[in-house]
Design a protein around this motif. Structure first.
Motif, short mmCIF file in Angstrom:
data_model
loop_
_atom_site.label_atom_id
_atom_site.label_comp_id
_atom_site.label_asym_id
_atom_site.label_seq_id
_atom_site.Cartn_x
_atom_site.Cartn_y
_atom_site.Cartn_z
N GLY A 136 0.81 -1.21 0.00
CA GLY A 136 0.00 0.00 0.00
C GLY A 136 0.83 1.26 0.00
O GLY A 136 0.57 2.21 -0.75
N LEU A 137 1.88 1.28 0.83
CA LEU A 137 2.74 2.46 0.91
C LEU A 137 3.47 2.71 -0.40
O LEU A 137 3.48 3.85 -0.91
N LEU A 138 4.07 1.68 -0.97
CA LEU A 138 4.85 1.86 -2.20
C LEU A 138 3.95 2.22 -3.37
O LEU A 138 4.30 3.06 -4.22
N GLY A 139 2.78 1.60 -3.43
CA GLY A 139 1.84 1.96 -4.50
C GLY A 139 1.42 3.41 -4.42
O GLY A 139 1.33 4.11 -5.44
N ALA A 140 1.16 3.89 -3.21
CA ALA A 140 0.76 5.29 -3.04
C ALA A 140 1.90 6.23 -3.43
O ALA A 140 1.67 7.28 -4.04
N LEU A 141 3.14 5.86 -3.07
CA LEU A 141 4.28 6.69 -3.47
C LEU A 141 4.37 6.77 -4.99
O LEU A 141 4.65 7.84 -5.56
N LEU A 142 4.14 5.64 -5.67
CA LEU A 142 4.18 5.64 -7.13
C LEU A 142 3.08 6.52 -7.72
O LEU A 142 3.23 7.07 -8.82
N ASP A 143 1.98 6.65 -6.99
CA ASP A 143 0.88 7.49 -7.45
C ASP A 143 1.09 8.96 -7.12
O ASP A 143 0.23 9.80 -7.41
N GLY A 144 2.22 9.29 -6.46
CA GLY A 144 2.55 10.67 -6.17
C GLY A 144 2.21 11.14 -4.78
O GLY A 144 2.33 12.34 -4.48
N ALA A 145 1.80 10.21 -3.90
CA ALA A 145 1.46 10.60 -2.53
C ALA A 145 2.72 10.98 -1.75
O ALA A 145 3.82 10.51 -2.04
N GLY A 146 2.56 11.85 -0.75
CA GLY A 146 3.64 12.18 0.15
C GLY A 146 3.85 11.07 1.16
O GLY A 146 3.03 10.14 1.26
N PRO A 147 4.93 11.12 1.94
CA PRO A 147 5.25 10.04 2.88
C PRO A 147 4.16 9.73 3.89
O PRO A 147 3.87 8.55 4.15
N VAL A 148 3.54 10.75 4.47
CA VAL A 148 2.51 10.51 5.48
C VAL A 148 1.27 9.91 4.83
O VAL A 148 0.69 8.93 5.32
N GLU A 149 0.83 10.49 3.73
CA GLU A 149 -0.34 9.96 3.02
C GLU A 149 -0.10 8.52 2.57
O GLU A 149 -0.99 7.66 2.67
N ALA A 150 1.11 8.23 2.10
CA ALA A 150 1.44 6.88 1.65
C ALA A 150 1.41 5.90 2.83
O ALA A 150 0.97 4.75 2.69
N THR A 151 1.88 6.35 4.00
CA THR A 151 1.86 5.50 5.19
C THR A 151 0.44 5.21 5.62
O THR A 151 0.11 4.08 6.02
#
Length: 282
Positions: free
Chosen positions: A250-265
Motif C-alpha cells: 500500500g505504501l509503495l503503490g501510493a508513493l508511485l501514485d505521487g502521494a507524500g510520505p505521510v499519506e502513503a503510510t
C-alpha cells in the motif's frame, strides 16, 4: 510498475488454539496457502489496489510451484520466474494472540543465480525484502536486478524483514549491503529498527524510512521530520501474517501514485487492514 523480488513458497500455517504444550499435543487448525514476503507484497498490491505488479524470483519445477505461480497469476500478477529444483515451504505458528513464528525452508527461492534483465523492464519501484539479500546465490542476483532497475530510473525499496537474520548476518555488514543499493525507501519493524540502531538507519541513507509497530502508530522519518501515523483499529486479529508485506504494497503503490510520505503510510495501514480483515477476525 511495482515489482518485488524474492520468495514464492508454500505456507503451512498452524493456528494454535492454546499455548504450545512442549513434548505433547497442542490443539490447532492447519491451513496451506501461498506465501513468501515478495509474493505477499505482489498479491496485496494486485488484489487490494488493483495495480500492475510483477513478481520476480525462482520457484521449484514441481506441482506445488506450478500451483503457486498459477495462483499468483490468477490475481493479475505478472510472474517472471525461473523454474528449478524444489519449491520452498514456511511453517508458520500463529499463537492465540495472532502473533506468528516462522520456520522457513526457502529451497529454490534462495537459489536464483541468473536473472533476466527484461524482468525489470517497465519497473518504476523495485521492492527487495532483506530475505532476498541474506541468502546466496540469490543476493548477487538481486544486486544485479537492483542495479539494472536503478539504471533505468526505478526507485529501490528495502524491507529489513528479520531482526534475527540481521543479527546473524552482522549489523554492520547488513547496513553496508543495503546502503550500497541506495534505497529510496527503507521499511523496518520495531525490533529490526532497534537492531539497526539510529546510526545504522542513518547510514543506509534512505530518503524515507518507515518503522512499523503493528497496531501502534508507524514512525515516518522523512529527512529531519518525524511523524507518527496511527494504524487502523481492527481489534484482535487471529493472524498477522503478511501484514507488513501488505503495508509495504500500500505504501509503495501510493508513493508511485505521487502521494507524500505521510499519506502513503496511511494508505499502507489501510491495505494491511484490508488484508488482515480478509483473513478473519476473532
Amino acid at each position: 510498475m511495482l515489482a518485488a523480488v524474492g520468495d514464492l513458497v508454500e505456507d503451512v500455517v498452524v493456528h494454535q488454539h492454546t499455548a504450545v504444550n512442549p513434548g505433547s499435543d497442542t490443539p490447532s487448525t492447519v491451513v496451506r496457502r501461498r506465501g513468501g514476503s515478495a509474493a505477499n507484497v505482489c498479491a496485496a498490491a494486485a488484489s487490494v489496489d488493483g495495480r500492475p505488479v510483477r513478481f520476480i524470483g525462482q520457484i521449484g519445477d514441481d506441482p506445488v510451484g506450478e500451483a503457486l505461480t498459477e495462483s499468483l497469476a490468477a490475481m493479475g500478477v505478472d510472474v517472471a520466474v525461473r523454474r528449478r529444483g524444489r519449491t520452498g515451504t514456511i511453517v508458520v505458528l500463529v499463537d492465540p494472540s495472532g502473533e506468528r513464528t516462522m520456520f522457513p525452508d526457502p529451497a529454490a527461492s534462495a537459489e536464483l543465480s541468473d536473472p533476466d534483465r527484461t524482468w525489470v523492464d517497465g519497473v518504476t519501484m523495485l521492492h527487495v525484502p532483506a530475505y532476498s539479500l541474506l541468502r546466496d546465490p540469490m543476493s548477487a542476483a538481486v544486486g544485479r536486478l537492483a542495479g539494472w532497475a536503478a539504471g533505468g530510473g526505478a526507485r529501490i525499496s528495502v524491507d529489513a524483514s528479520s531482526a534475527g537474520l540481521i543479527e546473524a548476518f552482522g549489523t554492520a555488514r547488513f547496513v553496508a549491503m543495503v546502503g550500497a543499493l541506495r534505497p529510496a525507501v527503507l521499511l523496518a519493524n520495531e525490533l529490526e529498527a532497534e537492531v539497526l540502531g539510529a546510526g545504522g538507519l542513518a547510514a543506509i541513507g534512505a530518503a524515507l524510512t518507515v518503522i512499523k509497530r503493528g497496531a501502534a502508530p508507524a514512525t515516518v522519518l522523512d529527512g529531519r521530520r518525524r511523524v507518527e501515523v496511527p494504524a487502523v483499529d481492527l481489534g484482535p486479529v487471529i493472524d498477522s501474517t503478511a501484514a507488513g508485506d501488505s503495508f509495504a504494497a500500500g505504501l509503495l503503490g501510493a508513493l508511485l501514485d505521487g502521494a507524500g510520505p505521510v499519506e502513503a503510510t496511511v494508505h499502507g495501514h489501510q491495505v494491511a487492514a484490508a488484508v488482515l480483515a480478509g483473513r478473519g477476525r476473532r
